[in-house]
Design a protein around this motif. Structure first.
Motif, short mmCIF file in Angstrom:
data_model
loop_
_atom_site.label_atom_id
_atom_site.label_comp_id
_atom_site.label_asym_id
_atom_site.label_seq_id
_atom_site.Cartn_x
_atom_site.Cartn_y
_atom_site.Cartn_z
N LEU A 137 0.83 -1.20 0.00
CA LEU A 137 0.00 0.00 0.00
C LEU A 137 0.87 1.26 0.00
O LEU A 137 0.59 2.22 -0.72
N GLU A 138 1.91 1.23 0.80
CA GLU A 138 2.77 2.40 0.90
C GLU A 138 3.48 2.65 -0.44
O GLU A 138 3.62 3.80 -0.87
N ARG A 139 3.89 1.56 -1.10
CA ARG A 139 4.52 1.75 -2.40
C ARG A 139 3.52 2.30 -3.42
O ARG A 139 3.85 3.11 -4.27
N ALA A 140 2.28 1.84 -3.31
CA ALA A 140 1.25 2.37 -4.21
C ALA A 140 1.07 3.87 -3.98
O ALA A 140 0.94 4.65 -4.93
N VAL A 141 1.08 4.27 -2.72
CA VAL A 141 0.96 5.70 -2.40
C VAL A 141 2.14 6.47 -2.99
O VAL A 141 1.97 7.56 -3.57
N GLU A 142 3.33 5.91 -2.87
CA GLU A 142 4.51 6.58 -3.42
C GLU A 142 4.35 6.81 -4.93
O GLU A 142 4.71 7.87 -5.46
N VAL A 143 3.85 5.79 -5.62
CA VAL A 143 3.66 5.95 -7.07
C VAL A 143 2.59 7.00 -7.34
O VAL A 143 2.78 7.89 -8.18
N LEU A 144 1.47 6.93 -6.64
CA LEU A 144 0.41 7.93 -6.84
C LEU A 144 0.94 9.34 -6.63
O LEU A 144 0.64 10.26 -7.39
N GLU A 145 1.72 9.50 -5.57
CA GLU A 145 2.22 10.84 -5.25
C GLU A 145 3.14 11.40 -6.33
O GLU A 145 3.14 12.59 -6.62
N ARG A 146 3.94 10.51 -6.91
CA ARG A 146 4.95 10.99 -7.86
C ARG A 146 4.48 10.92 -9.31
O ARG A 146 5.15 11.45 -10.20
N ASN A 147 3.38 10.23 -9.55
CA ASN A 147 2.98 10.05 -10.95
C ASN A 147 2.44 11.35 -11.53
O ASN A 147 1.50 11.94 -10.99
N ARG A 148 3.07 11.80 -12.60
CA ARG A 148 2.65 13.04 -13.25
C ARG A 148 2.78 12.89 -14.74
O ARG A 148 3.42 11.99 -15.24
N ARG A 149 2.21 13.82 -15.44
CA ARG A 149 2.28 13.86 -16.89
C ARG A 149 3.10 15.09 -17.26
O ARG A 149 2.67 16.21 -16.98
N TYR A 150 4.26 14.87 -17.82
CA TYR A 150 5.12 16.00 -18.17
C TYR A 150 5.06 16.27 -19.67
O TYR A 150 4.62 15.44 -20.46
N ARG A 151 5.54 17.45 -20.00
CA ARG A 151 5.67 17.80 -21.41
C ARG A 151 7.14 18.15 -21.66
O ARG A 151 7.73 18.93 -20.94
#
Lengths: 421, 421, 421
Positions: C333-347
């Motif tokens: 769960l904690e790793r899932a949170v880490e991914v959610l927190e850092r997941n972004r869409r860049y240009r």
């Protein structure tokens, strides 16, 4: 007599008639079919332009033979109508074997069998015989006779319509142009006629249109004369090779994901069967699925087109097809109709959270039933996916539940006012 | 001499030249290529801004060595140009082995081989030698010499263009910056030049642009100077590692489903090969497929980038590549060109039902041919799928027929006025 | 004490309490949870309309037993609260075994175990006991007592919120209505509470909302009272069966391809696990994923709902769950949170060709690192796919690189001004 036996009896009765794409063989075939289901017969004159084609002259034949020097009929149309090439022009001549040979067709790899050959647009003549018969022929001379007529007349097809409550139609089409060949397509004719009997008197949503027409030119003629009706066809099946002992084969429509394609995939699941992608070859799906029409019409056969050694030979006789196989084909078709009739797209009227089923007697009333859990699951699936995007067949596919269980659940939910179409 | 032998001879001739991303080695390489196909040479001055980069100083080298105390060249650029790190700045010094060591590069796991190393943007110098040579070196002192120049000059690339009837272009790109490495990329240069010869004089629909440029900075320079031309590139291939004995590998464009990707999948079918998805590493597809350009450019190699132990070592010599492998790569490319040239999207002009092929001699004329059935099937497929959504390659894929059979069928149908582009 | 031991201690402490969908057992449970994380408690009165449901009467129980003629408690609620059917109405009677039998529930196939049964909306009563206990009972008469109350009161649930920098929320939901059952769902409660502790004080982008509520009616009540908040829920997980020794199972949201679904697929990759498609059964994902809400909420369990023989029996006791398994669930769960927190869409701000990384110290600075190549690849992937269509998780999936490597590369590129959100 059960339906299998009835269909087999019909195959035996139709078998001796010499059918072709026009002529009295087709007319007599349709008369016999009309003894069990009423048919509206269309007669389209020679020369009528139909799509890119023209209705050809009508061909009829009374007799044809090759007599040896002793006067024996060594090849005799009256014994087996495959012996004459379809659409052979009249001949009356005496010829040596050498002269005759270019007009003789055999199957060297199957020396006992007589092939089926036609020459609709060739204005030629010929005989089909077994390789063994040919090998036994002396040098002649032979008396050669084809007592046929090729003249202006009509192309004949028949339709049987079962009216449903709506204007949308389901097309069941089978070709009626093959002479003494049982699986291809007397079995298809018999199954179609029997399906019509099974549907008679039922309350139906779709109108079911059964077309009994010669292959290719018949379907093209029907399409040409029904351009305005084509848009009503919501689903369709071309039925052929419906009686051999092989497993069922469904060939998808050109669209590949039409509702009829999904219906047959569902109906055939869990039993030995084959699903094939569309190809522009085979039976009249070629016409219905031509790109201009692109109708959602698949094809149901047992062993498909050209897939068995008896195909287009004298071995495709009434013993080659079985009552059981035809009944199995009929049952699959009937189940497909049941799914088509019941498949709907509902909308959950209480889509926020699960509605309280217990309060409506949908949970409690299930308590005492042995299939309660499956029915409850079916209701939850219907509620969850009835968002306007999924029909009941989608829900059955996705849930892994039988279609009937899903449809029953939808009926219960509709009765409780929880979903509407 | 056949094409394989010709290409192998070219590889042997180009092998001794010391190429880098700029300098006379590239110029001399292009001169030799221009003996068989005319090249338009571009010289871009140092300091020119190209996209996010700047054209670097030009590097040239005459000699480089390490002499032991006895005066023997223990590492000698004139014997193998890999011995000097690319873009090494001038050096003239006497150093102990300990002082020299930070400038020496070996491959401990491949002790016989000399590695290939560069330092384009580092303003440093170094030598490459085998681990075995290094192990035999005494403490020194050594005379160390790099007789190079790094000064304002030019970046050089060459283009060969074969004009087609339309403005759309096919790009064939290969890097010309590697010194004595045969597979990477003299084989690619040889195959590209030979493909140009094969296409010369043909009637072509596309314009074929062959770009011979240094890796990365060369492709970037070409892209920067051809921004307006880029939109004309309809298909492209980066060609590298074209001569080793491994099977062909096609790496898809970034788009993944570009026509060029489908073409190579079709051309390679039925033979040992590998198809890989795009990765932003490898050769100049990295630049052509950067997201701003996103060109439909794939990459054809045999064993890909870094996939063989000889990669970027002295073992990638002319014996490592074979005439047969280069000819095989060339043949695959040529077949891809054939498909590109013939691939079109037709529209069936008679889409309602099948048109009557017999009336137009397309059925009858086939009667006597042994491949008649396959040609007839190809025509039915083309008619059925020529709805504006499918090109001939789609039809070949879906039907399982060879592309050429489908394209021949389309030609016949176009000749009969049944389809048009 | 490590987190695993802490969670197991909490399970043991909560185990004896008699929870149901309402009542003091839930209140006391939430009080104990609130000792480690503050909870906002909601009390919703009986009769409140919530979506399609109504908050029921509150149920509390003090004692329940069956005494044999000798006065021994042969079935005793005070020893194990599973012995009484949840929501049993008060009873005080003397009955023979025959009279009592319709109110007794056993598991004939698991004769040692006591089942878990409820009758929330049935206004009935009953006892659960082992088949072995039942077999040993004589004819009676028995003193039967259920000392319960079913009266107007409240439904209770608790929330813990960790504020992030943005308004978007992540929902972590677990049910708190099961009495003495450890895996279902004390382990889930313990893991959720411990995750909240781990996230406390971190800089977070999302607001994390932990909901501890009774199953079904609790989630429905929460949804009914938070209709305006629901649109803020960007991701969610229903947490249950978090402590058995089976591998982790993630059940996708109804959408099937929500970011949370992709996150868990990524986090669980490379270890034993199961991914299941959504079904409208299980835990409160049924409510969150009802079609009106259709929230991106999946479910994380170890062995799922009804998938283990101890499920809903007295064998689901604190020994059935392990500290290690809960810690493993927590880590995922904690790793899932880490991914959610850092997941972004860049240009990519320099999308034409590769930008020159070396000039910006992104290439050179990597030269000395042992993980340089993987970091360089990650940068090239981020640059290549940052076109507005792909988020970092897409890039991790497509490149095969760990999410953290991709996110680190994106941070480096953002720092260099090469990408922006």
């Amino acid at each position: 007599m059960n339906d299998g036996a009835r269909m087999h009896a019909l195959v035996r009765r139709l078998y001796p008639l010499c059918r072709s794409i026009t002529g009295d063989g087709v007319r007599r075939t349709l008369e016999i079919v009309a003894e069990s289901i009423p048919l509206e017969i269309s007669e389209v004159p020679t020369g009528t332009e139909v799509l890119d084609w023209t209705v050809p002259k009508e061909w009829n034949i009374r007799d044809a033979y090759i007599k040896d020097p002793a006067g024996n009929r060594v090849v005799d149309f009256t014994r087996l109508n495959l012996h004459v090439v379809g659409y052979s022009v009249p001949v009356s001549a005496t010829m040596t074997l050498d002269e005759l040979r270019p007009h003789l067709h055999t199957l060297p790899a199957q020396p006992d069998l007589v092939p089926y050959r036609t020459g609709y647009y060739a204005e030629t003549w010929g005989f089909c015989l077994s390789e063994n018969t040919l090998a036994a022929l002396g040098p002649g001379p032979y008396e050669v006779r084809v007592d046929s007529t090729l003249a202006d007349g009509h192309l004949t097809y028949g339709e049987h319509v079962i009216r449903g409550s709506g204007a949308d139609e389901v097309l069941i089409s089978c070709h009626v142009c093959h002479p003494s060949l049982a699986n291809d397509n007397l079995a298809g004719i018999a199954v179609a006629a029997r399906l019509a009997r099974r549907l008679a008197g039922k309350e139906l949503r779709y109108t079911y249109r059964f077309v009994f027409a010669p292959g290719t030119i018949g379907a093209i003629t029907w399409l040409a004369r029904n351009r305005d009706r084509v848009s009503r066809i919501r689903h369709g099946v071309v039925l052929a090779c419906a009686g051999d002992r092989g497993a069922l084969t469904y060939k998808r429509s050109r669209r590949g994901d039409a509702e009829i394609d999904r219906v047959f995939a569902h109906v055939l699941r869990g039993r030995e069967h084959t699903i094939r992608d569309f190809t522009p070859y085979g039976y009249d799906e070629r016409q219905y699925c031509s790109p201009g029409f692109d109708l959602p019409v698949g094809s149901l056969t047992r062993t498909p087109y050209a897939g068995y050694p008896e195909y287009h030979t004298s071995a495709d006789d009434p013993d080659f097809v079985s009552a059981e196989a035809m009944e199995d084909t009929l049952d699959a078709l009937e189940r497909a109709v049941e799914v088509l009739e019941r498949n709907r797209r509902y909308r959950n009227l209480s889509p926020y959270g699960e509605p309280q089923l217990g309060r409506r007697g949908l949970y409690g009333s299930l308590g005492g039933r042995s299939d309660a859990e499956s029915r409850q699951m079916a209701m939850l699936w219907v509620l969850n996916l009835s968002d306007g995007d999924h029909d009941l067949l989608d829900i059955a596919e996705r849930s892994g539940l039988p279609f009937a269980a899903v449809a029953d659940a939808a009926d219960a939910l509709r009765g409780a006012g929880l979903v509407k179409e």
